[in-house]
Design a protein around this motif. Structure first.
Motif, PDB file in Angstrom:
ATOM      1  N   SER A 183     -39.455  -7.671 -86.384  1.00 35.73           N
ATOM      2  CA  SER A 183     -38.965  -8.673 -85.457  1.00 35.73           C
ATOM      3  C   SER A 183     -39.546  -8.454 -84.069  1.00 35.73           C
ATOM      4  O   SER A 183     -39.884  -7.330 -83.696  1.00 35.73           O
ATOM      5  CB  SER A 183     -37.430  -8.625 -85.375  1.00 35.73           C
ATOM      6  N   VAL A 184     -39.636  -9.532 -83.302  1.00 36.05           N
ATOM      7  CA  VAL A 184     -40.082  -9.446 -81.906  1.00 36.05           C
ATOM      8  C   VAL A 184     -39.012 -10.071 -81.035  1.00 36.05           C
ATOM      9  O   VAL A 184     -38.496 -11.146 -81.334  1.00 36.05           O
ATOM     10  CB  VAL A 184     -41.444 -10.135 -81.686  1.00 36.05           C
ATOM     11  N   LEU A 185     -38.633  -9.372 -79.960  1.00 36.17           N
ATOM     12  CA  LEU A 185     -37.634  -9.866 -79.019  1.00 36.17           C
ATOM     13  C   LEU A 185     -38.332 -10.467 -77.810  1.00 36.17           C
ATOM     14  O   LEU A 185     -39.175  -9.817 -77.186  1.00 36.17           O
ATOM     15  CB  LEU A 185     -36.698  -8.739 -78.571  1.00 36.17           C
ATOM     16  N   ILE A 186     -37.964 -11.708 -77.479  1.00 36.84           N
ATOM     17  CA  ILE A 186     -38.554 -12.423 -76.351  1.00 36.84           C
ATOM     18  C   ILE A 186     -37.443 -13.019 -75.507  1.00 36.84           C
ATOM     19  O   ILE A 186     -36.461 -13.555 -76.040  1.00 36.84           O
ATOM     20  CB  ILE A 186     -39.515 -13.525 -76.834  1.00 36.84           C
ATOM     21  N   GLY A 187     -37.586 -12.919 -74.197  1.00 41.65           N
ATOM     22  CA  GLY A 187     -36.584 -13.513 -73.322  1.00 41.65           C
ATOM     23  C   GLY A 187     -36.935 -13.313 -71.866  1.00 41.65           C
ATOM     24  O   GLY A 187     -37.794 -12.506 -71.517  1.00 41.65           O
ATOM     25  N   HIS A 188     -36.264 -14.067 -71.003  1.00 50.78           N
ATOM     26  CA  HIS A 188     -36.440 -13.901 -69.572  1.00 50.78           C
ATOM     27  C   HIS A 188     -35.948 -12.529 -69.135  1.00 50.78           C
ATOM     28  O   HIS A 188     -35.140 -11.883 -69.816  1.00 50.78           O
ATOM     29  CB  HIS A 188     -35.661 -14.978 -68.805  1.00 50.78           C
ATOM     30  N   SER A 189     -36.422 -12.072 -67.987  1.00 47.31           N
ATOM     31  CA  SER A 189     -35.943 -10.822 -67.426  1.00 47.31           C
ATOM     32  C   SER A 189     -34.465 -10.960 -67.048  1.00 47.31           C
ATOM     33  O   SER A 189     -34.030 -12.003 -66.571  1.00 47.31           O
ATOM     34  CB  SER A 189     -36.754 -10.453 -66.179  1.00 47.31           C
ATOM     35  N   GLY A 190     -33.712  -9.901 -67.296  1.00 50.91           N
ATOM     36  CA  GLY A 190     -32.314  -9.869 -66.900  1.00 50.91           C
ATOM     37  C   GLY A 190     -31.337 -10.443 -67.898  1.00 50.91           C
ATOM     38  O   GLY A 190     -30.139 -10.512 -67.611  1.00 50.91           O
TER      39      GLY A 190
END
Length: 352
Positions: free
Chosen positions: A215-222
């Motif tokens: 799996s790869v986790l992607i998201g905005h900072s914070g």
């Protein structure tokens, strides 16, 4: 008496044995049949950190450089590669990456929608985990839409993880994604010592979906991505940050992508640096339609040049889907496609 230049002939010329270039060049490349298979876990300034034989007694971390014959081929976390040279993993040792195995998937993005230059992220993943907070910072659905486009084109399943649900109910946000049938997990802070993990509720559901997968986790900072990873893989010590009170955005805490093996599991999870934009300039609109094979077959009945969007004149998809001619596809599939197609046609990923 000295000899003049015209007194010399070819018998006076001596050729040094073993001079560079004395052997004829060949286009044949070594096959490296003795290459050791390894998984790339991180990249740092022209050096790749890999793991050989993960989960076995021979597991070891090996640092490697790119072999010249690979040219400028991108090598990213998640890649399975062939190593030769010193693969012992001892301090100061350096192996060479001579082969990149065929990838099952390749996730990419661009800097902007009008920039077709690809930025490779990860390889061989089968699940994209989109992490967003329901508050602090405010959720931005446009980012999720863009990630969904990239996931569909790459043939990767998607999972939405909502964090900080203790600050605000996630129901309103989830309602807007209900037509897509998007799988989701909700986490919240406030668990005690007797919970599944001190401080996080919902972690067991996330573990269940990640188990045995890459799996790869992607998201905005914070948004709490690093906090989740520290709980999923104890001892990782990924830096966590806070949200700026003025801008409402988080500070970058992870500076590079890192692949980690889930404890007591065959699964892997790859953390990526917090992103502020996810450009889709490398994606062709036809690729998106091809990802919806059931709708693509129906779209052949549309007039030439039809965009298949909601305001497209004479689009046949509405009537065909309403009549049940889409087979397993229903209105939710059409809504999903149009949402993603609209995101793909936006020109400014920063304005989401």
């Amino acid at each position: 008496m000295s000899r003049s230049a015209r007194d010399y002939d070819e018998s006076d010329v001596r050729v040094r044995p073993g001079r560079r270039g004395s052997r004829p060049r060949t286009k044949e490349r070594p096959k490296h049949e003795d290459a050791v298979t390894a998984r790339v876990i991180s990249v740092d300034r022209g050096r790749w950190r890999t793991v050989v034989a993960p989960g076995t007694e021979d597991e070891r971390a090996v640092t490697a450089m790119r072999a010249r014959e690979l040219g400028r081929s991108p090598i990213v976390p998640g890649d399975l590669v062939g190593l030769v040279g010193d693969t012992s993993g001892r301090d100061g040792s350096l192996a060479r990456i001579v082969r990149i195995q065929e990838r099952s998937s390749f996730l990419r993005r661009s800097a902007d929608d009008d920039d077709s230059t690809e930025r490779p992220l990860v390889a061989n993943v089968d699940l994209m985990v989109m992490v967003t907070a329901v508050a602090e910072p405010e959720p931005r659905g446009g980012m999720i839409d863009r990630c969904l486009v990239a996931a569909y084109v790459a043939g990767i399943e998607a999972l939405l993880v909502l964090t900080k649900a203790d600050l605000r109910s996630p129901e309103e946000f989830l309602t807007s994604y209900a037509p897509l049938g998007l799988d989701h997990v909700v986490t919240r802070r406030g668990g005690g010592a007797a919970t599944e993990h001190p401080g996080i509720l919902g972690l067991d559901q996330l573990r269940e979906r990640l188990s045995g997968r890459v799996s790869v986790l992607i998201g905005h900072s914070g948004v709490g991505k690093s906090t989740l990873l520290n709980a999923l893989v104890p001892g990782t010590h990924r830096a966590t940050g806070v949200v700026n009170d003025t801008t409402g955005r988080g500070r970058h805490t992870s500076s590079s992508a890192l692949a980690m093996r889930l404890p007591e599991d065959e699964g892997w999870v790859i953390d990526t640096p917090g992103v502020r934009s996810f450009g889709l300039g490398h994606v062709d609109p036809e690729e998106l339609l091809d990802a919806f094979a059931d709708l693509a077959a129906l779209a052949e009945q549309c007039p030439r040049g039809c965009t298949h969007l909601e305001d497209a004149p004479d689009c046949a998809l509405d009537d065909l889907v309403a009549d049940g001619q889409a087979g397993t596809a229903g209105p939710a599939r059409l809504v999903s496609y149009r949402r993603l197609a609209t995101a793909l046609r936006k020109n400014d990923p920063w304005a989401l």
